[in-house]
Design an enzyme around this catalytic site. Sequence first.
Site, PDB file in Angstrom:
ATOM      1  N   PRO A 123       0.783  -1.225   0.000  1.00 38.29           N
ATOM      2  CG  PRO A 123      -0.195  -1.166   2.103  1.00 38.29           C
ATOM      3  CD  PRO A 123       0.470  -2.094   1.141  1.00 38.29           C
ATOM      4  CG  ASN A 124      -0.215   4.291   1.271  1.00 36.45           C
ATOM      5  OD1 ASN A 124      -1.205   4.819   0.763  1.00 36.45           O
ATOM      6  ND2 ASN A 124      -0.239   3.741   2.471  1.00 36.45           N
ATOM      7  NE  ARG A 161       4.063   6.486   1.571  1.00 33.52           N
ATOM      8  CZ  ARG A 161       4.284   5.266   2.037  1.00 33.52           C
ATOM      9  NH1 ARG A 161       4.670   4.310   1.205  1.00 33.52           N
ATOM     10  NH2 ARG A 161       4.120   4.992   3.299  1.00 33.52           N
ATOM     11  CE1 TYR A 219       9.007   4.913   2.816  1.00 37.63           C
ATOM     12  CE2 TYR A 219       7.464   6.754   2.817  1.00 37.63           C
ATOM     13  CZ  TYR A 219       7.948   5.603   3.398  1.00 37.63           C
ATOM     14  OH  TYR A 219       7.403   5.126   4.569  1.00 37.63           O
ATOM     15  CG  ASN A 266       8.430  -2.013   0.279  1.00 39.31           C
ATOM     16  OD1 ASN A 266       7.860  -2.114   1.371  1.00 39.31           O
ATOM     17  ND2 ASN A 266       9.062  -0.916  -0.099  1.00 39.31           N
ATOM     18  CB  ALA A 303       1.585   0.027   6.402  1.00 41.18           C
ATOM     19  CG  HIS A 353       5.316  -2.334  10.073  1.00 43.92           C
ATOM     20  ND1 HIS A 353       6.667  -2.602  10.114  1.00 43.92           N
ATOM     21  CD2 HIS A 353       5.157  -1.308   9.185  1.00 43.92           C
ATOM     22  CE1 HIS A 353       7.302  -1.757   9.300  1.00 43.92           C
ATOM     23  NE2 HIS A 353       6.412  -0.969   8.721  1.00 43.92           N
ATOM     24  CG  ASP A 357       0.045 -17.453   8.245  1.00 39.11           C
ATOM     25  OD1 ASP A 357       1.109 -17.485   8.904  1.00 39.11           O
ATOM     26  OD2 ASP A 357      -1.082 -17.497   8.767  1.00 39.11           O
ATOM     27  CD  GLU A 359      10.177  -7.644   5.261  1.00 32.96           C
ATOM     28  OE1 GLU A 359       9.502  -8.688   5.362  1.00 32.96           O
ATOM     29  OE2 GLU A 359      10.378  -6.874   6.210  1.00 32.96           O
ATOM     30  CG  HIS A 386      11.168  -2.401   4.605  1.00 29.67           C
ATOM     31  ND1 HIS A 386       9.808  -2.359   4.396  1.00 29.67           N
ATOM     32  CD2 HIS A 386      11.435  -3.582   5.205  1.00 29.67           C
ATOM     33  CE1 HIS A 386       9.279  -3.464   4.870  1.00 29.67           C
ATOM     34  NE2 HIS A 386      10.227  -4.231   5.368  1.00 29.67           N
ATOM     35  CB  ILE A 387      12.349   2.748   0.123  1.00 26.26           C
ATOM     36  CG1 ILE A 387      11.828   1.972  -1.100  1.00 26.26           C
ATOM     37  CG2 ILE A 387      13.063   4.027  -0.290  1.00 26.26           C
ATOM     38  CD1 ILE A 387      10.681   2.648  -1.827  1.00 26.26           C
ATOM     39  CB  SER A 388      12.610   4.386   4.957  1.00 23.86           C
ATOM     40  OG  SER A 388      11.600   3.510   5.453  1.00 23.86           O
ATOM     41  NE  ARG A 400      10.285   6.025   8.460  1.00 24.00           N
ATOM     42  CZ  ARG A 400       9.294   5.873   7.569  1.00 24.00           C
ATOM     43  NH1 ARG A 400       9.345   4.880   6.696  1.00 24.00           N
ATOM     44  NH2 ARG A 400       8.290   6.715   7.555  1.00 24.00           N
ATOM     45  NE  ARG A 450       7.019   4.459   9.705  1.00 26.46           N
ATOM     46  CZ  ARG A 450       5.929   4.549   8.943  1.00 26.46           C
ATOM     47  NH1 ARG A 450       5.591   3.574   8.145  1.00 26.46           N
ATOM     48  NH2 ARG A 450       5.165   5.629   8.986  1.00 26.46           N
TER      49      ARG A 450
HETATM   50  C1  DQA Z   1       8.320   1.007   3.751  1.00 26.89           C
HETATM   51  C2  DQA Z   1       8.384   1.241   5.271  1.00 26.89           C
HETATM   52  C3  DQA Z   1       7.020   0.998   5.895  1.00 26.89           C
HETATM   53  O1  DQA Z   1       7.091   1.220   7.307  1.00 26.89           O
HETATM   54  C4  DQA Z   1       6.006   1.962   5.322  1.00 26.89           C
HETATM   55  O2  DQA Z   1       4.722   1.691   5.862  1.00 26.89           O
HETATM   56  C5  DQA Z   1       5.979   1.945   3.841  1.00 26.89           C
HETATM   57  C6  DQA Z   1       7.234   1.850   3.105  1.00 26.89           C
HETATM   58  C7  DQA Z   1       9.652   1.347   3.062  1.00 26.89           C
HETATM   59  O3  DQA Z   1       9.800   0.976   1.895  1.00 26.89           O
HETATM   60  O4  DQA Z   1      10.514   2.001   3.641  1.00 26.89           O
HETATM   61  O5  DQA Z   1       4.940   2.133   3.234  1.00 26.89           O
HETATM   62  O6  DQA Z   1       8.060  -0.363   3.510  1.00 26.89           O
END
Ligand code: DQA
Length: 149
Positions: free
Chosen positions: A9-10, A17, A22, A72, A75, A78, A85, A96, A98-100, A105, A109
Amino acid sequence: MNILVINGPNLNLLGTREPHIYGSQTLADIEHELMGRYPEAHFTFFQSNHEGAIVDAIQSTIGKDFQGVVINGAAFTHYSYAIRDALAMLMIPVVEVHISNIHLREEFRRHSVTAPACVAQLSGFGSNGYSLAVEMLLYHKSSQGKSTV
Ligand code: DQA
């Protein structure tokens, strides 16, 4: 090698964003970069803002000609036991991304419920994390299957 790249999501709004967190690359930019950098791989890209759709995408690799997954989960990382599963069922390696750096953080997270179903987690490399994840899948024999050695 067929690799499924899943974004949660997002992440469809990457580029606009919170660019200070990001970066300025869009998801399409990242996907094009992967295809350019790794012509030896065949990518299937999937993005959804919906948990069940992501579970369906993960399940869609079962019994098909996929050799790895990059995810990725945004959210959902978490708190989604459903995605964890689904990943745990796979016999192919999952990395896995994560950009950040989620560990630098907010408290919520810092924990990933999905990472234990993955061979590795890459966090804080910016959008290059996707390429590094593909490198792992392509070149690191140790990331095959569920082995952690
Ligand atoms: C994220 C980190 C997550 O905590 C956040 O909800 C995201 C992006 C990242 O790529 O850093 O949407 O997965």
